[in-house]
Design an enzyme around this catalytic site. Structure first.
Site, PDB file in Angstrom:
ATOM      1  CG  HIS A  22       8.924  13.806 -11.259  1.00  0.00           C
ATOM      2  ND1 HIS A  22       9.097  15.154 -11.036  1.00  0.00           N
ATOM      3  CD2 HIS A  22       9.026  13.620 -12.603  1.00  0.00           C
ATOM      4  CE1 HIS A  22       9.271  15.769 -12.195  1.00  0.00           C
ATOM      5  NE2 HIS A  22       9.247  14.859 -13.158  1.00  0.00           N
ATOM      6  CB  SER A  49      16.140  -0.475  16.972  1.00  0.00           C
ATOM      7  OG  SER A  49      15.369   0.242  17.915  1.00  0.00           O
TER       8      SER A  49
END
Length: 429
Positions: free
Chosen positions: A158, A280
């Site tokens: 999870h 970037s």
């Protein structure tokens, strides 16, 4: 303007707009299958010679010209373009131009339906072989790294810290996954390895075609016997191949998700090779895992291709023109999926773990399962041991290494059974 159409008869007219719609991007897509179509044409010519439809001299000339066409296409001297309705008509046009009547004989006993079937089948055999080889290579890298290092790594359920795991267990998990994927690719290849050439438009022809000969020449394992089933299998076999590819890409997607998480500053477990990241365009401080993200996205193209072909198959038996659209979907699925997988072995071989960050993420509560099972092994009913372990204060003396060393169930950290995985991988060739 297209050259003369194979099916056009005297007195009929064509509308250029309609012809463009009918052709679509077929001639462009046929570039992908053109060499396979030429190979199938060679086999068909040999089959026609075997039953006396073409002479030995015509057969030799046709085979020579088909080889020349393949070389010209490969070298750029022949371009499959809008002059032709599709690759099939281009082959016949070229042979007729060079050899006259001998070229006009080449389509005897076959249809464009079995032409595309056999070309696609040959293409799929190559792609599935590539898929199996790539999956084997991924598995081999994973097994080498699983054997070479066993650094403590948090195990998650999870996306929450659960128990102590290791890098060796992580690699072993994906090794077995890609062994299964390689096996599935090989099984799918064996399933579709059937020769449809000679089934014509789906009902056979009134010639004693030597289909066993063409099966041998083209390297198929068997002949696809029923002409009707040859048509029914179009789309069905493509979906099976995409399913095999999709199986591997689903495993790639989960692996890529792990790496996407593990490379974040919040985790910091993994460093990727510099060439697998990009900067970037606006933020000088960033290096982005773009390759991993596009690997994760690649399954979408395969799922879309599968869905497109499946939607085409709401059809009665026999050939329908709808199936023309299956070629583009098939090509785009494989052209997106295989290159993504091909980058994975090198990425896995080069990625570097950060042992300090991984160890720091292993908190004392992650030993609770160990405590519960130890008590159960000593005779405490497991549910009681479970509650005690959950309530007990963590023992600061416990270590990740001790937790892993005690995990003796087959396949777990202390008994990984990598030899069994190596045997399975070796059996796949």
């Amino acid at each position: 303007m297209m050259s003369d159409l194979l099916w056009q008869k005297a007195g009929t007219r064509t509308d250029e707009r309609i012809m463009r719609f009918l052709a679509g991007d077929d001639v462009v897509l046929d570039r992908e299958f053109f060499l396979q179509d030429i190979a199938a044409s060679k086999a068909h010519v040999e089959g026609l010679a075997a039953i006396g439809v073409v002479t030995a001299e015509e057969c030799a000339a046709l085979l020579r010209e088909l080889d020349t066409l393949a070389a010209d296409f490969h070298g750029g001297g022949f371009v499959l373009d809008a002059r032709y309705e599709d690759g099939h008509s281009a082959i016949e046009a070229r042979l007729t131009e060079r050899l006259g009547d001998a070229g006009r004989k080449v389509h005897t006993g076959r249809s464009r339906n079995d032409q595309i079937l056999v070309a696609t089948r040959l293409w799929l055999k190559q792609r599935l072989a590539e898929l199996a080889a790539c999956c084997r290579e991924v598995a081999a890298v994973c097994l080498r790294r699983a054997a070479g290092e066993a650094l403590p790594l948090p195990g998650y359920t999870h996306v929450q810290r659960a128990v102590v795991s290791s890098t060796a267990m992580w690699f072993a998990g994906f090794a077995e996954a890609f062994i299964d994927d390689a096996e599935r690719a090989r099984q799918t290849l064996a399933w579709i390895d059937a020769n449809p050439l000679g089934t014509a438009a789906g009902y056979g022809v009134n010639l004693p075609l030597d289909r066993e000969l063409t099966t041998r020449v083209l390297g198929f394992a068997r002949m696809q016997v029923s002409p009707i089933y040859a048509q029914l299998s179009r789309g069905k076999f493509e979906i099976a191949a995409l399913d095999a590819l999709g199986s591997a890409l689903l495993d790639l997607r989960r692996l890529a998700w792990d790496l996407s998480l593990f490379t974040t500053a919040e985790f910091g477990f993994v460093s990727l090779p510099a060439e697998y990241t990009t900067g970037s365009s606006i933020m000088p401080n960033k290096r982005n895992p773009d390759v991993v993200e596009l690997m994760r996205a690649s399954y979408s193209a395969v799922a879309a291709a599968r869905a497109e072909i499946e939607q085409l198959l709401s059809l009665p038996s026999g050939y329908q023109r709808d199936l023309q659209f299956s070629k583009g979907a098939l090509f785009h699925g494989f052209s997106r999926g295989l290159p993504a997988l091909a980058l994975l072995p090198d990425l896995l071989a080069q990625l570097a773990w950060n042992p300090e960050r991984m160890r720091a993420a292993i908190e004392p509560s992650m030993y609770a399962t160990d405590v519960a099972i130890e008590q159960a092994a000593a005779g405490v009913p497991f549910r009681d041991a479970y509650r005690r372990a959950a309530e007990a204060a963590a023992d600061p003396a416990r270590t990740p290494e001790a937790s892993l060393a005690a995990r003796v169930s087959p396949g777990a950290a202390a008994d990984p059974r990598l030899d069994l995985l190596r045997e399975r991988l070796a059996a796949l060739g």
